[in-house]
Design a protein around this motif. Structure first.
Motif, PDB file in Angstrom:
ATOM      1  N   ILE A 136       0.837  -1.210   0.000  1.00 62.81           N
ATOM      2  CA  ILE A 136       0.000   0.000   0.000  1.00 62.81           C
ATOM      3  C   ILE A 136       0.865   1.252   0.000  1.00 62.81           C
ATOM      4  N   VAL A 137       1.869   1.285   0.886  1.00 59.00           N
ATOM      5  CA  VAL A 137       2.753   2.454   0.961  1.00 59.00           C
ATOM      6  C   VAL A 137       3.524   2.635  -0.343  1.00 59.00           C
ATOM      7  N   SER A 138       3.999   1.546  -0.918  1.00 59.52           N
ATOM      8  CA  SER A 138       4.745   1.611  -2.182  1.00 59.52           C
ATOM      9  C   SER A 138       3.891   2.189  -3.302  1.00 59.52           C
ATOM     10  N   GLU A 139       2.647   1.771  -3.382  1.00 58.39           N
ATOM     11  CA  GLU A 139       1.747   2.278  -4.432  1.00 58.39           C
ATOM     12  C   GLU A 139       1.426   3.751  -4.208  1.00 58.39           C
ATOM     13  N   ILE A 140       1.259   4.150  -2.951  1.00 56.57           N
ATOM     14  CA  ILE A 140       1.004   5.569  -2.641  1.00 56.57           C
ATOM     15  C   ILE A 140       2.191   6.426  -3.065  1.00 56.57           C
ATOM     16  N   LEU A 141       3.412   5.942  -2.786  1.00 52.54           N
ATOM     17  CA  LEU A 141       4.615   6.682  -3.180  1.00 52.54           C
ATOM     18  C   LEU A 141       4.715   6.798  -4.695  1.00 52.54           C
ATOM     19  N   LYS A 142       4.412   5.722  -5.395  1.00 50.73           N
ATOM     20  CA  LYS A 142       4.465   5.761  -6.865  1.00 50.73           C
ATOM     21  C   LYS A 142       3.439   6.731  -7.432  1.00 50.73           C
ATOM     22  N   ALA A 143       2.296   6.852  -6.739  1.00 55.23           N
ATOM     23  CA  ALA A 143       1.234   7.734  -7.231  1.00 55.23           C
ATOM     24  C   ALA A 143       1.496   9.201  -6.930  1.00 55.23           C
ATOM     25  N   PHE A 144       2.056   9.491  -5.751  1.00 52.06           N
ATOM     26  CA  PHE A 144       2.174  10.879  -5.315  1.00 52.06           C
ATOM     27  C   PHE A 144       3.614  11.385  -5.185  1.00 52.06           C
ATOM     28  N   ALA A 145       4.583  10.495  -5.175  1.00 58.70           N
ATOM     29  CA  ALA A 145       5.995  10.914  -5.064  1.00 58.70           C
ATOM     30  C   ALA A 145       6.853   9.971  -5.899  1.00 58.70           C
TER      31      ALA A 145
END
Length: 217
Positions: A93-102
């Motif tokens: 989940i954290v990895s996907e959030i980073l790819k989406a927003f950072a």
């Protein structure tokens, strides 16, 4: 009256120690000597170090809570597998959030976000604390250990980027003509992984010199 009593229980002296001890006297990096690999790899720049520290803090805190809630229902034989599944889900989940927003930061962190799954600090807190304590205490323990880890990463990255690149968070700090005219040159050695180890060693030395109880007899 009852509300004040409940708040006092949530922030009791014991709970405050659970949160604050990893920030200093029992820091996971400088005292327990855990998480050194990522400390060497992601601290050449301040931004990825901050993101990595926050990612580990979030994952450690919430994985602690989940395992604490499930601890009485997890068969002892498969507890490590359950812990890995919970951590892997949160890391994804954290990895996907980073790819989406950072995305740029996620590229700089490369495989190290995925390797949080096997981070010694995280797995150690699940086994040593979350399996024996309630959700709130486990949450505080996770946040404390995550921030203790993040603190060291940020300190190391601050000096490496400042002295190695002359910048902080991408902003120019030392790369000015007047400084260059008096002979200042960025130290490329600071950007190499061994310097992260040396800086960690300096922090360990300072901490043990300041706190005599950490010194081995």
């Amino acid at each position: 009256m009852r509300r004040n009593k409940n708040m006092g229980a949530l922030f009791s002296k014991k709970n405050k120690e659970v949160f604050s001890t990893p920030l200093g006297l029992n820091n996971p990096v400088t005292v327990q000597v855990l998480g050194i690999c990522s400390a060497l790899a992601v601290t050449a720049k301040l931004e990825p170090a901050i993101v990595m520290g926050l990612s580990v803090t979030v994952i450690t805190a919430f994985s602690n809570v989940v395992i604490s809630l499930l601890r009485k229902t997890i068969p002892n034989r498969i507890r490590i597998i359950v812990q890995l599944v919970v951590v892997a889900a949160l890391v994804t989940i954290v990895s996907e959030i980073l790819k989406a927003f950072a995305y740029d930061v996620s590229v700089q962190l490369s495989v190290y976000v995925g390797l949080i799954i096997t981070n010694c600090i995280l797995m150690g807190r699940l086994e040593a604390f979350a399996m024996q304590n309630g959700p709130w205490e486990s949450f505080l323990d996770g946040v404390g250990n995550g921030l203790g880890y993040a603190k060291i990463l940020v300190i190391v990255a601050f000096f490496r980027e400042l002295l190695g690149s002359g910048t902080l968070l991408g902003f120019n700090i030392l790369n000015y003509e007047p400084l260059q005219k008096i002979g200042y040159v960025n130290n490329g050695l600071m950007l190499m992984p061994p310097m992260a180890l040396i800086l960690c060693a300096c922090i360990i030395w300072y901490q043990r010199a300041r706190h005599k109880e950490l010194q081995e007899k």
